[in-house]
Design an enzyme around this catalytic site. Structure first.
Site, PDB file in Angstrom:
ATOM      1  N   ASP A  93      13.257 -19.362  54.882  1.00  0.00           N
ATOM      2  CA  ASP A  93      12.633 -20.307  55.784  1.00  0.00           C
ATOM      3  C   ASP A  93      13.666 -20.661  56.845  1.00  0.00           C
ATOM      4  OD1 ASP A  93      10.348 -21.640  56.213  1.00  0.00           O
ATOM      5  OD2 ASP A  93      10.500 -22.938  54.451  1.00  0.00           O
ATOM      6  N   SER A  94      13.218 -20.928  58.058  1.00  0.00           N
ATOM      7  CA  SER A  94      14.180 -21.158  59.141  1.00  0.00           C
ATOM      8  C   SER A  94      14.860 -22.514  59.059  1.00  0.00           C
ATOM      9  CB  SER A  94      13.468 -21.071  60.476  1.00  0.00           C
ATOM     10  OG  SER A  94      12.577 -22.162  60.609  1.00  0.00           O
ATOM     11  N   GLY A  95      14.260 -23.426  58.334  1.00  0.00           N
ATOM     12  CA  GLY A  95      14.818 -24.768  58.288  1.00  0.00           C
ATOM     13  C   GLY A  95      14.087 -25.715  59.222  1.00  0.00           C
ATOM     14  N   GLY A  96      13.239 -25.165  60.075  1.00  0.00           N
ATOM     15  CA  GLY A  96      12.489 -26.012  61.001  1.00  0.00           C
ATOM     16  C   GLY A  96      11.691 -27.077  60.263  1.00  0.00           C
ATOM     17  N   ASP A 147      10.849 -22.772  64.449  1.00  0.00           N
ATOM     18  CA  ASP A 147       9.613 -23.215  65.090  1.00  0.00           C
ATOM     19  C   ASP A 147       9.500 -24.723  64.952  1.00  0.00           C
ATOM     20  OD1 ASP A 147       9.277 -23.316  62.344  1.00  0.00           O
ATOM     21  OD2 ASP A 147       7.142 -22.920  62.422  1.00  0.00           O
ATOM     22  N   GLY A 222       2.237 -24.597  59.876  1.00  0.00           N
ATOM     23  CA  GLY A 222       1.545 -25.816  60.298  1.00  0.00           C
ATOM     24  C   GLY A 222       0.220 -26.062  59.610  1.00  0.00           C
ATOM     25  N   ASP A 272       4.056 -18.938  49.649  1.00  0.00           N
ATOM     26  CA  ASP A 272       5.110 -19.661  48.938  1.00  0.00           C
ATOM     27  C   ASP A 272       4.640 -21.099  48.791  1.00  0.00           C
ATOM     28  OD1 ASP A 272       5.792 -20.512  51.845  1.00  0.00           O
ATOM     29  OD2 ASP A 272       7.030 -21.813  50.593  1.00  0.00           O
ATOM     30  N   CYS A 310      -2.384 -16.160  28.115  1.00  0.00           N
ATOM     31  CA  CYS A 310      -1.119 -15.927  28.810  1.00  0.00           C
ATOM     32  C   CYS A 310      -0.101 -15.234  27.912  1.00  0.00           C
ATOM     33  CB  CYS A 310      -0.567 -17.255  29.308  1.00  0.00           C
ATOM     34  SG  CYS A 310       0.969 -17.087  30.234  1.00  0.00           S
ATOM     35  N   CYS A 312       3.259 -15.032  28.828  1.00  0.00           N
ATOM     36  CA  CYS A 312       4.597 -15.392  29.309  1.00  0.00           C
ATOM     37  C   CYS A 312       5.512 -15.735  28.133  1.00  0.00           C
ATOM     38  CB  CYS A 312       4.532 -16.567  30.291  1.00  0.00           C
ATOM     39  SG  CYS A 312       4.369 -18.197  29.531  1.00  0.00           S
ATOM     40  N   CYS A 315       4.383 -19.079  26.410  1.00  0.00           N
ATOM     41  CA  CYS A 315       3.173 -18.965  25.584  1.00  0.00           C
ATOM     42  C   CYS A 315       3.384 -18.045  24.381  1.00  0.00           C
ATOM     43  CB  CYS A 315       1.999 -18.486  26.433  1.00  0.00           C
ATOM     44  SG  CYS A 315       1.395 -19.771  27.549  1.00  0.00           S
ATOM     45  N   HIS A 341       6.155 -20.739  32.631  1.00  0.00           N
ATOM     46  CA  HIS A 341       4.702 -20.559  32.495  1.00  0.00           C
ATOM     47  C   HIS A 341       3.986 -20.627  33.841  1.00  0.00           C
ATOM     48  CE1 HIS A 341       0.622 -20.668  31.055  1.00  0.00           C
ATOM     49  NE2 HIS A 341       0.440 -21.677  31.897  1.00  0.00           N
TER      50      HIS A 341
END
Lengths: 383, 383
Positions: A93-96, A147, A222, A272, A310, A312, A315, A341
């Site tokens: 991520d740009s940090g914006g 941005d 946004g 994300d 599940c 995982c 589980c 999980h």
């Protein structure tokens, strides 16, 4: 450079299946990227992340890493992959977004944004060029441009001005990217970000501006900032029509499982969100039958798996009763087991979406699964 | 029943090597038992505990498990092994120490101790019979008797009275153990505890009382509670002379690596202590060259392993700089990685001690290693 192979497009929707080839391996989309803000996905180690959760790419954060541990350490480490010992792809991520959400003081100027660190109050100035420089130091496979992320609600006039600023900065980001080289001997890629709040004309303008600059991929920013879900879906659907088919499409910060499936249907490849990890640490678990609040008294002597379907690590080895006990006793292990999980659930969800797109059953499956998983225990909890 | 096979005794000291056969596998002594108070060794999962840390037995706590999750849940789970998914041996502390150290209100009576829960203020009464009942519900492989752990310093008269009480309770513990049966189809064992503070005549009296009752093993309690190290070593050496050779000897709550080696030399087989786990969570790491405080600024760009000689998961994958970053940023992963390292260090230490006893080099090795490992960075730290 990022090779985007469009494997299939759903006949009944805009859903797609791609393979994205990076210097650190192939990403199979649709994909969810666990958030590892500070070079660690909270509460899980990198071995678990790769082999139990089966993450294909993690997201880290330019703003946070710039402040801690700082770029001197990052470069001495040989970049973030080596620093955190993660050999698969990383997106930064740009940090914006963090500058706008975390900093108590920020001032937008034509050439960048001045802000005060949320940690020690020190002043910093992020420009498109500076952000590219930081992302070169980090060595992420996918770098995001700087941005401005507009809040919701957002007046049309402000959104318009902001969209223009993001487009102007995109030009500078691209130039800086082209002028600089990777520091660690492997290719990096730059994604543009489309803004425009909830205004179609601004989204169209932004999409055209950004796509015109020819990035390695495109994000929609946004959204998921408080607007109604239907409006988000409408914006996604509207915007993806202006995004090229042969480049990956990333919807930033989304979201709940049902949001992800709806966005996949509307042509998005990458996601994300802190939700699976943050909710896990708050004892909210995603399952194929809706969410569970693991502190609930009803799990005190419930020796079933969290999710019967599940497979995982959590589980496969522990019961609801044990996990509840760990949460009630405030044991650290609760955080790890719940995080494993929830992330596994998200990764399985997008993996299944991919299979369903490939076999033509995506739209039918999506409707069924959303009905089940969107049952929220919190709405009809006993306690 | 616990089979104790005495494999070897050091010719130059009282150090011993045993194999202890329990229903959940063999314990190779000298051994360190990681502390898992509430059915979890803090910050590590059971897979890591078994396969990375190579724990052979964990310690859990009667007092804590009795309060949370409670014995109804424990029995419904089928005992602690199943509840926490740990198939290797478990030892349970009787809770006596916790009653005396944690409860804000406690009243010792001839037949037990009345106390107020540190969690909700509720009143409870632990008798030897009650503790045996709880340990049957937990299903630990090694159960500890209820005793009174004297503080330091302790007046002779009080210590004498207390030693007598512990001996009286030991009789009741043994009777209750013989009257009851395991709940889960495997054998459990009961260890007696020798008390007597720092008074040799009381230690001798206690040892004779307790050994006379013929337990499956014997612990030395009431040490490492603030007395000088030399006094602790002297008491250990004195007491082990009264303990039978063919039964395991456990020094409760000890200790630092050097304490463990000194006690092994004086004939002790088993140890437990919160030090490796608690120190790990406070960023204090044990190494073959002394302890490190990982928050120290000097590790900011130190890309070496925590311990050059260590092969634990943490040292094999992460640098000091990364671990420092995680601690500074208060990331949960710091706790796991540091805990793995410290417990691995303890387990390697006792494993090496065993090898050195077997090949006759224990005493020489012990001196060398103590010189190195007892260097404490905190004494000459830069910050």
């Amino acid at each position: 450079m990022l090779e985007t192979e469009l494997i299939a497009t759903d006949k009944k929707s805009k859903a797609r299946v791609c393979n994205l080839k990076t210097a650190h391996g192939v990403i199979e989309t649709p994909i969810f990227m666990p958030v590892g803000t500070l070079g660690t996905v909270k509460a899980v180690n990198q071995n678990i992340l790769e082999h139990e959760i089966k993450a294909q790419i993690v997201l880290s954060n330019t703003y946070h890493l710039y402040l801690r541990p700082g770029m001197e350490v990052m470069e001495q480490a040989g970049g973030l992959h080596k620093f955190m010992n993660w050999e698969k792809p990383i997106l930064t991520d740009s940090g914006g977004y963090q500058v706008f959400s975390l900093s108590e003081f920020r001032k937008i100027k034509p050439d960048g944004v001045e802000f005060r660190s949320h940690l020690d109050g020190s002043m910093h100035f992020f420009t498109p060029e500076k952000v590219i420089e930081i992302e070169r130091s980090i060595g992420s496979d996918i770098m995001m441009v700087l941005d401005e992320c507009t809040p919701y609600p957002c007046e049309y006039d402000y959104a318009k001005k902001s969209q223009k600023l993001t487009s102007d900065w995109a030009v500078l980001n691209k130039k800086a990217f082209e002028k600089t080289k990777p520091l660690y001997g492997f290719d990096q890629n730059l994604f543009g970000i489309i803004q425009g709040s909830v205004y179609k004309d601004l989204r169209e303008r932004s999409a055209k501006d950004i796509v015109n600059l020819d990035f390695n991929g495109y994000a929609i920013g946004g959204l998921a900032v408080g607007e109604p879900m239907e409006q988000m879906y409408e914006m996604v659907s509207f915007t993806t029509d202006f995004m090229p088919e042969n480049k990956p499409r990333y919807l930033m910060g989304v979201g709940r499982p049902e949001n992800i499936l709806e966005a996949i249907e509307r042509g998005i490849d990458m996601f994300d969100c802190v939700m699976p990890t943050r909710n896990a640490r708050n004892a909210y678990l995603f399952t194929s039958n809706g969410t569970l609040s693991m502190r609930n008294n009803s799990y005190k002597n419930d020796f079933n798996k969290i999710d019967e379907k599940c497979e995982c690590y959590t589980c496969s080895n522990y019961s609801r009763a044990y996990l509840r006990h760990l949460f009630i006793a405030k044991e650290i292990l609760a955080l790890e087991l719940a995080t494993i999980h929830n992330l596994y659930f998200y990764l399985e969800l997008v993996k299944t979406a991919r299979e369903k797109i490939l076999n033509g059953e995506f739209v039918t499956w999506k409707k069924e699964i959303i009905n089940k998983i969107s049952i929220n225990e919190l709405n009809n909890s006993e306690e």
